[in-house]
Design a protein around this motif. Structure first.
Motif, PDB file in Angstrom:
ATOM      1  N   MET A  12       0.738  -1.276  -0.081  1.00 20.66           N
ATOM      2  CA  MET A  12       0.268  -0.003   0.196  1.00 20.66           C
ATOM      3  C   MET A  12       0.879   1.300  -0.113  1.00 20.66           C
ATOM      4  SD  MET A  12      -2.717  -0.957   2.779  1.00 20.66           S
ATOM      5  CE  MET A  12      -3.621  -2.573   2.928  1.00 20.66           C
ATOM      6  N   THR A  13       0.290   2.305  -0.346  1.00 20.82           N
ATOM      7  CA  THR A  13       0.968   3.702  -0.131  1.00 20.82           C
ATOM      8  C   THR A  13       1.074   3.734   1.281  1.00 20.82           C
ATOM      9  OG1 THR A  13      -1.094   4.862   0.073  1.00 20.82           O
ATOM     10  CG2 THR A  13      -0.133   4.543  -2.272  1.00 20.82           C
ATOM     11  N   GLU A  14       2.075   4.811   1.455  1.00 21.01           N
ATOM     12  CA  GLU A  14       2.370   5.130   2.886  1.00 21.01           C
ATOM     13  C   GLU A  14       1.177   5.592   3.629  1.00 21.01           C
ATOM     14  OE1 GLU A  14       5.358   7.893   5.716  1.00 21.01           O
ATOM     15  OE2 GLU A  14       5.545   7.882   3.555  1.00 21.01           O
ATOM     16  N   GLU A  15       0.389   6.296   3.179  1.00 16.90           N
ATOM     17  CA  GLU A  15      -0.934   6.826   3.882  1.00 16.90           C
ATOM     18  C   GLU A  15      -1.737   5.916   4.124  1.00 16.90           C
ATOM     19  OE1 GLU A  15      -4.034  10.679   3.599  1.00 16.90           O
ATOM     20  OE2 GLU A  15      -2.813  10.011   2.097  1.00 16.90           O
ATOM     21  N   ALA A  16      -1.926   4.911   2.967  1.00 14.52           N
ATOM     22  CA  ALA A  16      -3.034   3.961   3.131  1.00 14.52           C
ATOM     23  C   ALA A  16      -2.489   2.880   4.137  1.00 14.52           C
ATOM     24  CB  ALA A  16      -3.354   3.385   1.629  1.00 14.52           C
ATOM     25  N   ARG A  17      -1.177   2.765   4.185  1.00 14.51           N
ATOM     26  CA  ARG A  17      -0.981   1.710   5.328  1.00 14.51           C
ATOM     27  C   ARG A  17      -0.919   2.351   6.611  1.00 14.51           C
ATOM     28  NH1 ARG A  17       3.493   0.795   2.995  1.00 14.51           N
ATOM     29  NH2 ARG A  17       4.942   2.685   3.350  1.00 14.51           N
ATOM     30  N   GLU A  18      -0.782   3.664   6.772  1.00 10.13           N
ATOM     31  CA  GLU A  18      -0.921   4.204   8.250  1.00 10.13           C
ATOM     32  C   GLU A  18      -2.340   4.065   8.630  1.00 10.13           C
ATOM     33  OE1 GLU A  18       0.874   8.197   7.804  1.00 10.13           O
ATOM     34  OE2 GLU A  18       2.808   7.392   7.685  1.00 10.13           O
ATOM     35  N   LEU A  19      -3.128   4.341   7.594  1.00 13.91           N
ATOM     36  CA  LEU A  19      -4.603   4.270   7.925  1.00 13.91           C
ATOM     37  C   LEU A  19      -5.421   2.872   8.375  1.00 13.91           C
ATOM     38  CD1 LEU A  19      -5.659   6.976   5.343  1.00 13.91           C
ATOM     39  CD2 LEU A  19      -6.084   7.156   7.809  1.00 13.91           C
ATOM     40  N   THR A  20      -4.653   2.008   7.790  1.00 13.95           N
ATOM     41  CA  THR A  20      -5.017   0.729   7.668  1.00 13.95           C
ATOM     42  C   THR A  20      -4.463  -0.038   9.183  1.00 13.95           C
ATOM     43  OG1 THR A  20      -4.972   0.170   5.401  1.00 13.95           O
ATOM     44  CG2 THR A  20      -4.847  -1.684   6.889  1.00 13.95           C
ATOM     45  N   VAL A  21      -3.242   0.272   9.494  1.00 15.39           N
ATOM     46  CA  VAL A  21      -2.744  -0.083  10.626  1.00 15.39           C
ATOM     47  C   VAL A  21      -3.431   0.738  11.917  1.00 15.39           C
ATOM     48  CG1 VAL A  21      -0.416   0.014  11.985  1.00 15.39           C
ATOM     49  CG2 VAL A  21      -0.530  -0.794   9.492  1.00 15.39           C
ATOM     50  N   GLU A  22      -3.497   2.018  11.677  1.00 15.75           N
ATOM     51  CA  GLU A  22      -4.290   2.829  12.818  1.00 15.75           C
ATOM     52  C   GLU A  22      -5.549   2.047  13.107  1.00 15.75           C
ATOM     53  OE1 GLU A  22      -5.007   7.353  12.525  1.00 15.75           O
ATOM     54  OE2 GLU A  22      -6.824   6.389  11.863  1.00 15.75           O
ATOM     55  N   MET A  43     -10.857   5.844   3.966  1.00 15.65           N
ATOM     56  CA  MET A  43     -10.628   5.829   5.371  1.00 15.65           C
ATOM     57  C   MET A  43     -10.551   6.914   6.026  1.00 15.65           C
ATOM     58  SD  MET A  43      -9.996   2.514   5.962  1.00 15.65           S
ATOM     59  CE  MET A  43      -8.457   2.492   6.833  1.00 15.65           C
ATOM     60  N   VAL A  44     -10.006   8.193   5.627  1.00 17.70           N
ATOM     61  CA  VAL A  44     -10.127   9.555   6.067  1.00 17.70           C
ATOM     62  C   VAL A  44     -11.495   9.655   6.518  1.00 17.70           C
ATOM     63  CG1 VAL A  44      -9.535  11.800   5.693  1.00 17.70           C
ATOM     64  CG2 VAL A  44      -7.890  10.353   5.042  1.00 17.70           C
ATOM     65  N   ALA A  45     -12.446   9.573   5.656  1.00 20.01           N
ATOM     66  CA  ALA A  45     -13.860  10.033   5.741  1.00 20.01           C
ATOM     67  C   ALA A  45     -14.621   8.758   6.869  1.00 20.01           C
ATOM     68  CB  ALA A  45     -14.796   9.844   4.652  1.00 20.01           C
ATOM     69  N   GLY A  46     -14.000   7.653   7.065  1.00 21.36           N
ATOM     70  CA  GLY A  46     -14.429   6.871   8.193  1.00 21.36           C
ATOM     71  C   GLY A  46     -13.689   7.234   9.276  1.00 21.36           C
ATOM     72  N   ARG A  47     -12.490   7.655   9.283  1.00 24.53           N
ATOM     73  CA  ARG A  47     -11.853   8.367  10.875  1.00 24.53           C
ATOM     74  C   ARG A  47     -12.928   9.452  10.925  1.00 24.53           C
ATOM     75  NH1 ARG A  47      -6.546  10.976   9.968  1.00 24.53           N
ATOM     76  NH2 ARG A  47      -5.535   8.986  10.068  1.00 24.53           N
ATOM     77  N   ARG A 173      -9.609  -6.570  16.431  1.00 23.49           N
ATOM     78  CA  ARG A 173     -10.876  -5.795  16.338  1.00 23.49           C
ATOM     79  C   ARG A 173     -10.525  -4.328  16.010  1.00 23.49           C
ATOM     80  NH1 ARG A 173     -12.602  -9.853  15.708  1.00 23.49           N
ATOM     81  NH2 ARG A 173     -13.812 -11.135  17.133  1.00 23.49           N
ATOM     82  N   ILE A 174     -11.823  -3.659  15.492  1.00 18.93           N
ATOM     83  CA  ILE A 174     -11.347  -2.418  15.038  1.00 18.93           C
ATOM     84  C   ILE A 174     -10.919  -1.474  16.200  1.00 18.93           C
ATOM     85  CG2 ILE A 174     -13.629  -1.901  15.633  1.00 18.93           C
ATOM     86  CD1 ILE A 174     -13.592   0.187  12.981  1.00 18.93           C
ATOM     87  N   SER A 175      -9.936  -0.722  15.727  1.00 19.83           N
ATOM     88  CA  SER A 175      -9.363   0.288  16.728  1.00 19.83           C
ATOM     89  C   SER A 175     -10.112   1.586  16.180  1.00 19.83           C
ATOM     90  CB  SER A 175      -7.911   0.683  16.631  1.00 19.83           C
ATOM     91  OG  SER A 175      -7.138  -0.750  16.957  1.00 19.83           O
ATOM     92  N   ILE A 176     -10.703   2.535  17.331  1.00 19.50           N
ATOM     93  CA  ILE A 176     -11.189   3.826  16.917  1.00 19.50           C
ATOM     94  C   ILE A 176     -10.099   4.782  17.084  1.00 19.50           C
ATOM     95  CG2 ILE A 176     -12.952   5.412  17.453  1.00 19.50           C
ATOM     96  CD1 ILE A 176     -14.237   2.771  16.459  1.00 19.50           C
ATOM     97  N   PRO A 177      -9.758   5.555  16.081  1.00 19.06           N
ATOM     98  CA  PRO A 177      -8.870   6.524  15.880  1.00 19.06           C
ATOM     99  C   PRO A 177      -9.172   7.477  17.193  1.00 19.06           C
ATOM    100  CG  PRO A 177      -9.563   6.616  13.947  1.00 19.06           C
ATOM    101  CD  PRO A 177     -10.517   5.329  14.555  1.00 19.06           C
ATOM    102  N   GLN A 178      -8.197   8.171  17.619  1.00 10.62           N
ATOM    103  CA  GLN A 178      -8.203   9.074  18.652  1.00 10.62           C
ATOM    104  C   GLN A 178      -8.802  10.413  17.731  1.00 10.62           C
ATOM    105  OE1 GLN A 178      -8.253   9.151  22.056  1.00 10.62           O
ATOM    106  NE2 GLN A 178      -8.244   6.938  21.356  1.00 10.62           N
TER     107      GLN A 178
END
Length: 181
Positions: A12-22, A43-47, A173-178
């Motif tokens: 994945m791109t760096e941003e996609a990877r960071e969002l996925t791992v987050e 993913m950004v909209a989901g956050r 399980r899903i992690s909810i971003p801060q």
């Protein structure tokens, strides 16, 4: 077994990877990452949907779980049941979200109105003017719009999960971003 391969985070791109791992590096995200050109924005909209202070975590999880049950999405239900418990939902309320016996679960009037709106919208593709106005009168315009966006997002996600036949993550399980704010 999923119908599309799960992307590795390394591909994945760096941003996609960071969002996925987050969000827990879940199968759902690794499957949806196959749509590389729109995945990061999705993913950004989901956050934003998961961290907005406009709709409480409890009300958000009520909407997500009711939507997941109505859409027949065991993946959504499994991922969000624990979050809902942390947001204060009881076992009786979780059962009511699945069964539709909402009046028997000690939801407050605002929660009942939002759950009825969610149910009516998904089942009929419409909402009566009276029910819409009841929700709007207690939530206000911004929160009402966010509730509609939650229903839209998680019903659409349920359709994708069902079409892709995404495997439930065995231990993740899903992690909810801060919240940023």
């Amino acid at each position: 077994m999923t119908r599309l391969p799960y992307r590795s985070t390394e591909s994945m791109t760096e941003e996609a990877r960071e969002l996925t791992v987050e969000r827990g590096n879940l199968n759902v995200y690794r499957a949806l990452a196959n749509a590389e050109n729109v995945f990061t924005g999705w993913m950004v909209a989901g956050r934003a949907a998961l961290t907005s202070p406009v709709v409480s975590a409890r009300l958000r999880e009520l909407v997500i779980l009711r939507t997941g049950h109505l859409m027949g999405s065991p993946y959504e239900v499994a991922q969000h049941s624990g979050i809902a418990e942390k947001a204060g939902l009881t076992a009786t309320q979780l059962v009511a979200l699945a069964s539709g016996h909402l009046d028997c679960a000690s939801f407050d009037e605002t929660e009942l109105a939002v759950l009825r709106l969610t149910t009516e919208l998904i089942n009929t593709k419409q909402v009566s003017a009276a029910l819409f106005e009841r929700v709007r009168s207690v939530l206000g315009d911004e929160a009402t719009m966010e509730v509609l966006m939650l229903i839209h997002r998680w019903s659409g996600l349920a359709l994708m999960l069902n079409a892709l036949d995404v495997d439930l993550d065995t231990d993740a399980r899903i992690s909810i971003p801060q919240s940023a704010g």
